[in-house]
Design a protein around this motif. Structure first.
Motif, PDB file in Angstrom:
ATOM      1  N   TYR A  62      20.913  95.714 -14.592  1.00 34.53           N
ATOM      2  CA  TYR A  62      21.215  97.153 -14.563  1.00 34.53           C
ATOM      3  C   TYR A  62      22.453  97.430 -13.712  1.00 34.53           C
ATOM      4  N   THR A  63      22.526  96.791 -12.541  1.00 34.63           N
ATOM      5  CA  THR A  63      23.694  96.962 -11.655  1.00 34.63           C
ATOM      6  C   THR A  63      24.977  96.499 -12.339  1.00 34.63           C
ATOM      7  N   LYS A  64      24.882  95.358 -13.037  1.00 35.25           N
ATOM      8  CA  LYS A  64      26.068  94.825 -13.712  1.00 35.25           C
ATOM      9  C   LYS A  64      26.525  95.747 -14.841  1.00 35.25           C
ATOM     10  N   LEU A  65      25.551  96.347 -15.541  1.00 37.81           N
ATOM     11  CA  LEU A  65      25.911  97.259 -16.635  1.00 37.81           C
ATOM     12  C   LEU A  65      26.525  98.550 -16.099  1.00 37.81           C
ATOM     13  N   LEU A  66      25.977  99.031 -14.984  1.00 38.46           N
ATOM     14  CA  LEU A  66      26.562 100.235 -14.376  1.00 38.46           C
ATOM     15  C   LEU A  66      27.979  99.936 -13.884  1.00 38.46           C
ATOM     16  N   GLN A  67      28.153  98.745 -13.356  1.00 45.22           N
ATOM     17  CA  GLN A  67      29.495  98.350 -12.913  1.00 45.22           C
ATOM     18  C   GLN A  67      30.467  98.383 -14.100  1.00 45.22           C
ATOM     19  N   LEU A  68      29.995  97.825 -15.229  1.00 44.49           N
ATOM     20  CA  LEU A  68      30.837  97.804 -16.428  1.00 44.49           C
ATOM     21  C   LEU A  68      31.171  99.224 -16.885  1.00 44.49           C
ATOM     22  N   LYS A  69      30.156 100.086 -16.881  1.00 40.33           N
ATOM     23  CA  LYS A  69      30.368 101.480 -17.290  1.00 40.33           C
ATOM     24  C   LYS A  69      31.491 102.131 -16.464  1.00 40.33           C
ATOM     25  N   PHE A  70      31.393 101.972 -15.135  1.00 36.94           N
ATOM     26  CA  PHE A  70      32.379 102.644 -14.282  1.00 36.94           C
ATOM     27  C   PHE A  70      33.739 101.954 -14.327  1.00 36.94           C
ATOM     28  N   GLN A  71      33.753 100.650 -14.555  1.00 32.58           N
ATOM     29  CA  GLN A  71      35.043  99.965 -14.709  1.00 32.58           C
ATOM     30  C   GLN A  71      35.725 100.435 -15.989  1.00 32.58           C
ATOM     31  N   LEU A  72      34.916 100.553 -17.042  1.00 36.83           N
ATOM     32  CA  LEU A  72      35.458 101.011 -18.325  1.00 36.83           C
ATOM     33  C   LEU A  72      36.013 102.436 -18.192  1.00 36.83           C
ATOM     34  N   TYR A  89      37.003  92.621 -24.957  1.00 36.13           N
ATOM     35  CA  TYR A  89      36.621  92.182 -23.615  1.00 36.13           C
ATOM     36  C   TYR A  89      35.399  92.963 -23.126  1.00 36.13           C
ATOM     37  N   PHE A  90      35.467  94.293 -23.225  1.00 33.87           N
ATOM     38  CA  PHE A  90      34.352  95.105 -22.708  1.00 33.87           C
ATOM     39  C   PHE A  90      33.082  94.899 -23.537  1.00 33.87           C
ATOM     40  N   LEU A  91      33.252  94.712 -24.848  1.00 34.33           N
ATOM     41  CA  LEU A  91      32.066  94.472 -25.688  1.00 34.33           C
ATOM     42  C   LEU A  91      31.412  93.149 -25.298  1.00 34.33           C
ATOM     43  N   ASN A  92      32.235  92.136 -25.117  1.00 36.96           N
ATOM     44  CA  ASN A  92      31.714  90.823 -24.718  1.00 36.96           C
ATOM     45  C   ASN A  92      30.987  90.923 -23.370  1.00 36.96           C
ATOM     46  N   GLU A  93      31.569  91.691 -22.449  1.00 28.80           N
ATOM     47  CA  GLU A  93      30.925  91.883 -21.142  1.00 28.80           C
ATOM     48  C   GLU A  93      29.586  92.606 -21.309  1.00 28.80           C
ATOM     49  N   TYR A  94      29.579  93.611 -22.198  1.00 27.53           N
ATOM     50  CA  TYR A  94      28.353  94.381 -22.409  1.00 27.53           C
ATOM     51  C   TYR A  94      27.222  93.470 -22.903  1.00 27.53           C
ATOM     52  N   VAL A  95      27.564  92.542 -23.762  1.00 23.33           N
ATOM     53  CA  VAL A  95      26.545  91.627 -24.301  1.00 23.33           C
ATOM     54  C   VAL A  95      26.147  90.588 -23.248  1.00 23.33           C
ATOM     55  N   PRO A 113      26.394  88.587 -37.277  1.00 21.77           N
ATOM     56  CA  PRO A 113      27.009  87.900 -36.128  1.00 21.77           C
ATOM     57  C   PRO A 113      28.504  87.656 -36.312  1.00 21.77           C
ATOM     58  N   ALA A 114      28.899  87.400 -37.536  1.00 24.55           N
ATOM     59  CA  ALA A 114      30.334  87.153 -37.792  1.00 24.55           C
ATOM     60  C   ALA A 114      31.151  88.409 -37.517  1.00 24.55           C
ATOM     61  N   VAL A 115      30.574  89.558 -37.844  1.00 31.33           N
ATOM     62  CA  VAL A 115      31.286  90.825 -37.606  1.00 31.33           C
ATOM     63  C   VAL A 115      31.384  91.077 -36.088  1.00 31.33           C
ATOM     64  N   LEU A 116      30.282  90.802 -35.389  1.00 31.15           N
ATOM     65  CA  LEU A 116      30.305  90.963 -33.926  1.00 31.15           C
ATOM     66  C   LEU A 116      31.393  90.078 -33.318  1.00 31.15           C
ATOM     67  N   SER A 117      31.454  88.857 -33.810  1.00 31.28           N
ATOM     68  CA  SER A 117      32.456  87.923 -33.310  1.00 31.28           C
ATOM     69  C   SER A 117      33.868  88.463 -33.558  1.00 31.28           C
ATOM     70  N   GLN A 118      34.065  89.072 -34.725  1.00 27.01           N
ATOM     71  CA  GLN A 118      35.393  89.647 -35.019  1.00 27.01           C
ATOM     72  C   GLN A 118      35.720  90.806 -34.068  1.00 27.01           C
ATOM     73  N   TYR A 119      34.716  91.602 -33.757  1.00 29.11           N
ATOM     74  CA  TYR A 119      34.925  92.695 -32.787  1.00 29.11           C
ATOM     75  C   TYR A 119      35.287  92.136 -31.408  1.00 29.11           C
ATOM     76  N   ILE A 120      34.513  91.143 -30.986  1.00 32.34           N
ATOM     77  CA  ILE A 120      34.735  90.569 -29.652  1.00 32.34           C
ATOM     78  C   ILE A 120      36.109  89.918 -29.543  1.00 32.34           C
ATOM     79  N   ASN A 121      36.535  89.311 -30.645  1.00 29.77           N
ATOM     80  CA  ASN A 121      37.834  88.632 -30.615  1.00 29.77           C
ATOM     81  C   ASN A 121      38.989  89.523 -31.084  1.00 29.77           C
ATOM     82  N   ASN A 122      38.704  90.794 -31.213  1.00 28.58           N
ATOM     83  CA  ASN A 122      39.727  91.776 -31.609  1.00 28.58           C
ATOM     84  C   ASN A 122      40.370  91.464 -32.961  1.00 28.58           C
ATOM     85  N   HIS A 123      39.573  90.923 -33.858  1.00 23.55           N
ATOM     86  CA  HIS A 123      40.088  90.657 -35.203  1.00 23.55           C
ATOM     87  C   HIS A 123      39.651  91.743 -36.190  1.00 23.55           C
ATOM     88  N   ARG A 124      38.884  92.674 -35.725  1.00 23.37           N
ATOM     89  CA  ARG A 124      38.425  93.770 -36.577  1.00 23.37           C
ATOM     90  C   ARG A 124      38.302  95.027 -35.713  1.00 23.37           C
TER      91      ARG A 124
END
Lengths: 181, 159
Positions: A62-72, A89-95, A113-124
């Motif tokens: 929970y702390t790590k997710l809140l950290q991500l929220k405020f960093q974002l 980057y932020f999506l990968n951190e969220y997961v 999963p392939a679509v998620l991977s494309q999002y994480i790698n900024n290919h989509r």
């Protein structure tokens, strides 16, 4: 008037009510700490460290997710662009901060999963539906609009810096303004 | 984040930003704030500024304590013309405390902030910001820090 210390221009607190002082200032005591106070302070910090380190796994996530929220939010709120801090980057951190595998997370937001991977790698580019799913998945902790602004920030940078696109499109533009700008 | 004009009731968008040594020196020289802010140069000093108002309305000194997973508020002061019953703008100190909570979350400290107040106004801080009291410190973390952020960063005018 309080005694003037070396470090502070001390406020004349007698002019204000306690409530007014609390509305206007946070300021520590100006007198030197006693040995007792120093011991209490050391104890306070020691307790704080223990409390933080003894959090449950769930609290840590929970702390790590809140950290991500405020960093974002901090990132989308300032003008500076940093290539590394893109949507993927932020999506990968969220997961990963939830200690989940990509496959499991893809299932939770009903994408392949392939679509998620494309999002994480900024290919989509993420769709509106997907950023809304992210908001729902976080139970509103990270709103869709924050994810959307992140995508927008990436896009703004791309459009400002894409020289290849300008070269390619220039052949479609005729009789452009001759006025200096 | 916004402050309130106590005369018109208008909500004025505001933002907190870090200031450098040069600006600290200039503000200190202006004597618009109590305390010697040059003495805070080793800490992170922030100002609260509002739209359409040229001078900063509040100053805050924070100490990042990574070894203790905490953000310590060393000092907050509103400008001299904004303290007391005749003050023109409201919500300045609260907005800066909410900013400190945000910084603490972003640092990964779960919103843990603390301050060591003068004893006589401890109860007012506790009441106004719902801070927890220890012998020496007042503390906010977790859900209370989130509540403070929600209370001071709202109405769609976030910055």
């Amino acid at each position: 008037m309080e005694k003037k210390s070396k470090n502070y221009q001390v406020v004349d607190i007698s002019k204000f009510s306690d409530q007014d002082l609390a509305d206007a200032f946070v300021f520590p005591k100006t007198t030197n700490s006693s040995a007792e106070e120093k011991r209490e302070e050391a104890e306070f910090w020691s307790d704080r460290r223990k409390q933080f380190e003894n959090r449950t796994s769930e609290q840590k996530i929970y702390t790590k997710l809140l950290q991500l929220k405020f960093q974002l939010e901090e990132y989308i709120g300032n003008y500076k662009y940093e290539e590394a801090l893109n949507f993927g980057y932020f999506l990968n951190e969220y997961v990963s901060r939830q200690e989940k595998k990509d496959k499991q997370f893809a299932l939770e937001v009903d994408i392949k999963p392939a679509v998620l991977s494309q999002y994480i790698n900024n290919h989509r580019k993420p769709t509106e539906k997907f950023v809304v799913r992210l908001e729902l998945h976080s139970n509103g902790m990270i709103p869709a609009i924050s994810w959307f602004k992140l995508v927008q920030k990436d896009k703004e940078h791309e459009i400002m810096t894409n020289q290849d696109l300008r070269r390619m499109e220039s052949k479609h533009v005729k009789n452009h303004l001759k006025l200096a700008y | 984040m916004y402050i309130i004009d106590t005369i018109t009731g208008e909500h004025i968008p505001a933002a907190v930003s870090k200031i450098d040594l040069k600006e600290i020196a200039l503000i200190n020289k202006s004597k618009r704030f109590d305390f010697n802010w040059n003495a805070e140069k080793l800490n992170d000093v922030y100002k609260l500024a509002a739209e359409g108002i040229s001078e900063p309305l509040g100053l805050m000194s924070l100490v990042d304590r990574p070894e203790d997973f905490a953000t310590e508020i060393r000092l907050i002061a509103v400008s001299k013309d904004n303290k007391g019953k005749e003050r023109r703008y409201d919500r300045i100190a609260g907005s800066m405390i909410a900013f400190a909570c945000k910084e603490s979350f972003a640092a990964g400290y779960n919103g843990f902030i603390c301050l060591k107040p003068k004893t006589l106004i401890k109860d007012h801080y506790r009441e106004k910001y719902n801070l927890q009291s220890t012998k020496l410190f007042l503390v906010s973390e977790g859900s209370n820090s989130l509540d403070l952020i929600k209370a001071y960063y709202q109405d769609g005018k976030e910055k």
